[in-house]
Design a protein around this motif. Structure first.
Motif: not given
Length: 319
Positions: A138-146
Protein backbone atom coordinates in the motif's frame (compact mmCIF):
# COMPACT_ATOMS: atom_id res chain seq x y z
CA UNK A 1 -13.82 19.13 60.50
CA UNK A 2 -14.03 16.03 58.27
CA UNK A 3 -17.77 15.78 58.99
CA UNK A 4 -18.34 19.40 58.02
CA UNK A 5 -16.27 18.96 54.85
CA UNK A 6 -18.19 15.82 53.99
CA UNK A 7 -21.52 17.58 54.40
CA UNK A 8 -20.27 20.44 52.22
CA UNK A 9 -19.19 18.04 49.47
CA UNK A 10 -22.53 16.26 49.51
CA UNK A 11 -24.33 19.59 49.35
CA UNK A 12 -22.21 20.66 46.41
CA UNK A 13 -22.82 17.38 44.59
CA UNK A 14 -26.55 17.76 45.08
CA UNK A 15 -26.52 21.37 43.96
CA UNK A 16 -24.30 20.72 40.96
CA UNK A 17 -26.49 17.99 39.48
CA UNK A 18 -28.64 19.14 36.54
CA UNK A 19 -32.30 19.50 37.33
CA UNK A 20 -34.18 16.57 35.82
CA UNK A 21 -36.54 17.57 33.08
CA UNK A 22 -40.13 16.60 33.57
CA UNK A 23 -41.31 14.04 31.09
CA UNK A 24 -44.12 15.14 28.85
CA UNK A 25 -46.81 13.11 27.20
CA UNK A 26 -47.10 15.20 24.05
CA UNK A 27 -44.48 13.25 22.08
CA UNK A 28 -41.79 15.89 22.49
CA UNK A 29 -39.48 13.80 24.73
CA UNK A 30 -36.03 13.25 23.17
CA UNK A 31 -35.71 9.68 21.99
CA UNK A 32 -32.35 7.97 21.36
CA UNK A 33 -32.68 5.48 18.54
CA UNK A 34 -30.17 3.28 16.71
CA UNK A 35 -30.28 3.23 12.95
CA UNK A 36 -30.88 -0.26 11.50
CA UNK A 37 -28.33 -1.58 9.06
CA UNK A 38 -29.37 -1.00 5.45
CA UNK A 39 -30.55 -4.06 3.53
CA UNK A 40 -29.01 -2.76 0.32
CA UNK A 41 -27.08 0.17 -1.10
CA UNK A 42 -27.90 1.75 -4.46
CA UNK A 43 -25.09 3.09 -6.64
CA UNK A 44 -24.63 3.93 -10.33
CA UNK A 45 -22.98 1.33 -12.56
CA UNK A 46 -20.27 3.83 -13.51
CA UNK A 47 -18.97 3.85 -9.91
CA UNK A 48 -17.40 0.42 -10.42
CA UNK A 49 -16.38 0.56 -14.08
CA UNK A 50 -12.67 0.93 -13.34
CA UNK A 51 -12.71 -1.73 -10.62
CA UNK A 52 -14.23 -4.29 -12.99
CA UNK A 53 -11.75 -3.41 -15.74
CA UNK A 54 -8.84 -3.80 -13.32
CA UNK A 55 -9.71 -7.48 -12.91
CA UNK A 56 -8.72 -8.31 -16.48
CA UNK A 57 -6.37 -5.47 -17.41
CA UNK A 58 -3.40 -3.69 -15.87
CA UNK A 59 -4.66 -0.23 -14.93
CA UNK A 60 -3.24 2.32 -12.51
CA UNK A 61 -5.39 3.22 -9.52
CA UNK A 62 -6.63 6.42 -11.14
CA UNK A 63 -7.31 4.60 -14.42
CA UNK A 64 -5.12 6.92 -16.50
CA UNK A 65 -2.31 4.45 -17.18
CA UNK A 66 -2.70 1.01 -18.72
CA UNK A 67 -0.04 -1.60 -19.48
CA UNK A 68 -0.42 -4.41 -21.98
CA UNK A 69 1.91 -6.81 -23.72
CA UNK A 70 2.18 -6.57 -27.50
CA UNK A 71 4.38 -9.35 -28.88
CA UNK A 72 7.61 -8.94 -26.86
CA UNK A 73 6.96 -5.35 -25.82
CA UNK A 74 5.21 -3.84 -22.82
CA UNK A 75 3.25 -0.86 -24.07
CA UNK A 76 2.15 1.79 -21.55
CA UNK A 77 -0.65 4.17 -22.46
CA UNK A 78 -1.88 7.26 -20.65
CA UNK A 79 -5.41 8.49 -21.25
CA UNK A 80 -5.65 6.09 -24.20
CA UNK A 81 -2.51 7.32 -26.01
CA UNK A 82 0.86 5.57 -26.10
CA UNK A 83 3.09 6.88 -23.32
CA UNK A 84 6.09 4.56 -23.56
CA UNK A 85 7.22 1.01 -24.24
CA UNK A 86 10.04 -1.35 -23.39
CA UNK A 87 11.15 -4.76 -24.61
CA UNK A 88 10.71 -7.92 -22.56
CA UNK A 89 12.18 -10.55 -24.93
CA UNK A 90 9.43 -12.83 -23.61
CA UNK A 91 6.27 -14.22 -25.15
CA UNK A 92 4.34 -13.78 -21.93
CA UNK A 93 4.62 -11.97 -18.62
CA UNK A 94 3.46 -13.45 -15.32
CA UNK A 95 1.71 -10.36 -14.01
CA UNK A 96 1.97 -6.60 -13.59
CA UNK A 97 0.91 -3.94 -11.11
CA UNK A 98 1.03 -0.15 -10.84
CA UNK A 99 2.27 1.29 -7.56
CA UNK A 100 -0.44 3.07 -5.54
CA UNK A 101 1.63 6.29 -5.54
CA UNK A 102 1.61 6.30 -9.37
CA UNK A 103 5.40 6.26 -9.77
CA UNK A 104 6.08 2.75 -11.06
CA UNK A 105 4.84 -0.15 -13.12
CA UNK A 106 6.19 -3.54 -12.04
CA UNK A 107 6.21 -6.43 -14.52
CA UNK A 108 6.74 -10.06 -13.53
CA UNK A 109 9.06 -11.27 -16.29
CA UNK A 110 9.70 -15.04 -16.65
CA UNK A 111 13.30 -14.45 -15.54
CA UNK A 112 13.09 -11.49 -13.16
CA UNK A 113 11.03 -8.47 -12.11
CA UNK A 114 11.19 -5.25 -14.13
CA UNK A 115 10.16 -1.86 -12.78
CA UNK A 116 9.28 0.95 -15.16
CA UNK A 117 9.63 4.50 -13.88
CA UNK A 118 6.64 6.54 -15.09
CA UNK A 119 8.59 9.78 -14.63
CA UNK A 120 11.81 8.93 -16.48
CA UNK A 121 10.27 6.22 -18.70
CA UNK A 122 13.21 3.96 -17.86
CA UNK A 123 12.87 0.21 -17.17
CA UNK A 124 15.07 -1.49 -14.59
CA UNK A 125 15.63 -5.21 -14.02
CA UNK A 126 15.78 -6.09 -10.32
CA UNK A 127 17.44 -9.52 -10.80
CA UNK A 128 14.99 -11.36 -8.58
CA UNK A 129 13.60 -14.89 -8.82
CA UNK A 130 10.82 -15.43 -11.34
CA UNK A 131 7.52 -14.66 -9.61
CA UNK A 132 3.86 -14.41 -10.56
CA UNK A 133 0.81 -12.50 -9.26
CA UNK A 134 3.05 -9.57 -8.37
CA UNK A 135 1.64 -6.80 -6.18
CA UNK A 136 2.84 -3.56 -4.60
CA UNK A 137 2.41 -2.79 -0.93
CA UNK A 138 0.00 0.00 0.00
CA UNK A 139 2.95 2.36 0.59
CA UNK A 140 4.50 1.42 -2.81
CA UNK A 141 7.83 0.51 -1.15
CA UNK A 142 7.68 -3.28 -1.58
CA UNK A 143 6.56 -5.95 -4.00
CA UNK A 144 5.36 -9.45 -3.27
CA UNK A 145 4.77 -12.50 -5.45
CA UNK A 146 5.25 -16.23 -5.51
CA UNK A 147 7.54 -18.40 -7.59
CA UNK A 148 6.17 -19.29 -11.01
CA UNK A 149 3.53 -22.00 -10.48
CA UNK A 150 4.35 -23.56 -13.84
CA UNK A 151 7.92 -24.19 -12.65
CA UNK A 152 7.48 -24.70 -8.89
CA UNK A 153 4.13 -26.08 -7.74
CA UNK A 154 4.87 -25.40 -4.07
CA UNK A 155 6.69 -22.14 -4.70
CA UNK A 156 8.12 -19.76 -2.13
CA UNK A 157 6.82 -16.27 -1.48
CA UNK A 158 9.18 -13.43 -2.39
CA UNK A 159 9.34 -9.86 -1.02
CA UNK A 160 11.27 -7.21 -2.97
CA UNK A 161 12.47 -3.82 -1.76
CA UNK A 162 11.67 -1.53 -4.70
CA UNK A 163 14.31 1.09 -3.85
CA UNK A 164 17.26 -1.30 -3.40
CA UNK A 165 16.18 -4.33 -5.40
CA UNK A 166 17.01 -6.61 -2.46
CA UNK A 167 14.71 -9.57 -2.12
CA UNK A 168 13.85 -12.14 0.53
CA UNK A 169 12.30 -15.55 -0.10
CA UNK A 170 10.21 -17.52 2.35
CA UNK A 171 10.73 -21.14 3.31
CA UNK A 172 8.99 -23.61 1.01
CA UNK A 173 5.32 -23.58 2.05
CA UNK A 174 3.90 -26.88 3.31
CA UNK A 175 1.55 -28.91 1.17
CA UNK A 176 -1.89 -28.16 2.54
CA UNK A 177 -4.78 -30.38 1.53
CA UNK A 178 -8.05 -28.73 0.50
CA UNK A 179 -10.94 -29.98 2.61
CA UNK A 180 -13.65 -29.70 -0.04
CA UNK A 181 -11.58 -31.38 -2.78
CA UNK A 182 -9.58 -34.43 -1.57
CA UNK A 183 -6.28 -34.82 -3.39
CA UNK A 184 -6.09 -31.12 -4.22
CA UNK A 185 -3.56 -28.84 -2.51
CA UNK A 186 -3.94 -25.25 -1.39
CA UNK A 187 -3.01 -22.60 -3.93
CA UNK A 188 -2.94 -18.82 -3.68
CA UNK A 189 -2.89 -16.13 -6.31
CA UNK A 190 -3.70 -13.21 -4.00
CA UNK A 191 -0.91 -11.67 -1.91
CA UNK A 192 -0.27 -8.62 0.25
CA UNK A 193 2.95 -7.32 1.80
CA UNK A 194 2.63 -4.81 4.65
CA UNK A 195 4.21 -3.58 7.88
CA UNK A 196 7.22 -2.11 6.04
CA UNK A 197 7.86 -5.38 4.24
CA UNK A 198 7.85 -7.43 7.45
CA UNK A 199 4.62 -9.38 6.91
CA UNK A 200 2.98 -11.17 4.01
CA UNK A 201 -0.44 -12.79 3.63
CA UNK A 202 -1.37 -15.23 0.87
CA UNK A 203 -5.09 -16.00 0.57
CA UNK A 204 -6.61 -18.98 -1.20
CA UNK A 205 -8.85 -21.97 -0.75
CA UNK A 206 -9.59 -23.06 2.82
CA UNK A 207 -7.77 -20.17 4.51
CA UNK A 208 -4.66 -18.01 4.35
CA UNK A 209 -0.93 -18.29 4.97
CA UNK A 210 0.90 -15.70 7.06
CA UNK A 211 4.65 -15.17 6.64
CA UNK A 212 6.66 -13.24 9.23
CA UNK A 213 9.53 -12.17 6.98
CA UNK A 214 12.20 -11.44 9.58
CA UNK A 215 11.72 -14.66 11.56
CA UNK A 216 10.93 -16.67 8.41
CA UNK A 217 7.95 -18.23 10.17
CA UNK A 218 5.04 -19.50 8.11
CA UNK A 219 1.66 -19.87 9.84
CA UNK A 220 -1.33 -21.54 8.23
CA UNK A 221 -4.69 -20.07 9.28
CA UNK A 222 -7.50 -22.43 8.22
CA UNK A 223 -11.06 -21.16 8.02
CA UNK A 224 -12.62 -24.57 8.54
CA UNK A 225 -15.38 -23.50 6.20
CA UNK A 226 -14.57 -25.32 2.97
CA UNK A 227 -13.84 -22.13 1.06
CA UNK A 228 -12.96 -22.60 -2.61
CA UNK A 229 -11.30 -19.24 -3.38
CA UNK A 230 -9.91 -16.31 -1.43
CA UNK A 231 -8.40 -12.83 -1.70
CA UNK A 232 -6.58 -10.38 0.57
CA UNK A 233 -6.84 -6.60 0.35
CA UNK A 234 -3.75 -4.56 -0.52
CA UNK A 235 -3.39 -3.35 3.07
CA UNK A 236 -3.08 -6.95 4.26
CA UNK A 237 -5.79 -6.45 6.89
CA UNK A 238 -8.75 -8.46 5.53
CA UNK A 239 -9.20 -11.79 3.77
CA UNK A 240 -12.38 -12.75 1.90
CA UNK A 241 -13.17 -16.44 1.36
CA UNK A 242 -15.91 -17.70 -0.96
CA UNK A 243 -17.71 -20.81 0.30
CA UNK A 244 -19.40 -22.77 -2.53
CA UNK A 245 -22.61 -23.18 -0.50
CA UNK A 246 -23.67 -19.57 -1.08
CA UNK A 247 -21.64 -17.93 1.68
CA UNK A 248 -18.77 -15.49 2.06
CA UNK A 249 -16.48 -15.36 5.08
CA UNK A 250 -14.56 -12.19 5.98
CA UNK A 251 -11.47 -12.59 8.18
CA UNK A 252 -9.41 -10.12 10.16
CA UNK A 253 -5.73 -10.88 9.55
CA UNK A 254 -4.29 -9.30 12.71
CA UNK A 255 -6.56 -11.23 15.06
CA UNK A 256 -6.70 -14.29 12.80
CA UNK A 257 -10.42 -14.53 13.38
CA UNK A 258 -13.57 -14.59 11.33
CA UNK A 259 -15.18 -11.16 11.41
CA UNK A 260 -18.40 -11.75 9.52
CA UNK A 261 -20.23 -14.30 7.37
CA UNK A 262 -22.97 -13.40 4.93
CA UNK A 263 -25.18 -15.33 2.57
CA UNK A 264 -24.78 -14.96 -1.17
CA UNK A 265 -27.77 -15.10 -3.53
CA UNK A 266 -28.46 -18.40 -5.20
CA UNK A 267 -27.06 -18.65 -8.70
CA UNK A 268 -29.50 -19.39 -11.54
CA UNK A 269 -29.78 -23.10 -12.40
CA UNK A 270 -27.66 -24.52 -15.19
CA UNK A 271 -29.81 -25.48 -18.19
CA UNK A 272 -32.84 -24.69 -16.09
CA UNK A 273 -32.58 -27.61 -13.69
CA UNK A 274 -29.20 -27.97 -11.94
CA UNK A 275 -28.50 -25.34 -9.24
CA UNK A 276 -25.06 -23.79 -9.54
CA UNK A 277 -22.72 -23.26 -6.61
CA UNK A 278 -19.93 -20.76 -6.08
CA UNK A 279 -17.05 -23.01 -7.17
CA UNK A 280 -14.34 -20.96 -8.86
CA UNK A 281 -16.00 -17.60 -8.19
CA UNK A 282 -13.21 -15.31 -7.05
CA UNK A 283 -13.53 -12.33 -4.70
CA UNK A 284 -11.68 -9.07 -5.41
CA UNK A 285 -11.23 -6.09 -3.10
CA UNK A 286 -11.47 -2.67 -4.73
CA UNK A 287 -8.39 -0.47 -4.39
CA UNK A 288 -9.99 1.73 -1.74
CA UNK A 289 -10.84 -1.36 0.31
CA UNK A 290 -14.48 -0.34 0.70
CA UNK A 291 -16.07 -2.86 -1.66
CA UNK A 292 -15.80 -6.50 -2.62
CA UNK A 293 -16.45 -7.70 -6.16
CA UNK A 294 -17.50 -11.26 -6.95
CA UNK A 295 -16.53 -12.05 -10.51
CA UNK A 296 -19.22 -14.54 -11.38
CA UNK A 297 -22.73 -14.59 -12.77
CA UNK A 298 -24.43 -11.99 -14.91
CA UNK A 299 -22.62 -8.71 -14.26
CA UNK A 300 -21.02 -9.94 -11.04
CA UNK A 301 -21.85 -8.79 -7.53
CA UNK A 302 -20.72 -5.88 -5.34
CA UNK A 303 -20.75 -5.92 -1.52
CA UNK A 304 -19.81 -3.30 1.04
CA UNK A 305 -16.88 -3.95 3.40
CA UNK A 306 -16.90 -4.88 6.24
CA UNK A 307 -20.66 -5.05 6.86
CA UNK A 308 -21.55 -7.21 3.86
CA UNK A 309 -24.43 -5.15 2.47
CA UNK A 310 -25.27 -5.91 -1.18
CA UNK A 311 -25.02 -3.09 -3.69
CA UNK A 312 -27.87 -2.59 -6.14
CA UNK A 313 -26.45 -1.24 -9.39
CA UNK A 314 -28.53 1.32 -11.24
CA UNK A 315 -28.78 1.19 -15.02
CA UNK A 316 -26.19 3.26 -16.86
CA UNK A 317 -26.93 6.93 -17.11
CA UNK A 318 -28.99 6.96 -13.91
CA UNK A 319 -27.52 8.23 -10.65
Amino acid sequence: MRLVAGVAVLACLAACQPTPKQATSDGSDPIVATQPSPTSITMPAEAFDLSWRQLDHYFSQDGRFEARQVNEWMVVTRDGKEFGRFGTAAERVLGADFSPDGHYLAVAHPDTVITYDLTTKQPKALFTPSVESIRFSADSAYLVGREDYQKVRNGRLVVIDVATGKWTASPVPPKIGVSNDPGKYWYSGSFAVFDHGKQVVAAGSDGFLHWAVESQKLTWVPCGCGADTGAVNRAGSLVALVIPDNKLSLWEVAGRREQRVWTLPELPPLNGDYPLRYFGVEPHFTEDGKWLLLDGGEGGQVWSIPDGVPVKILPRGRN
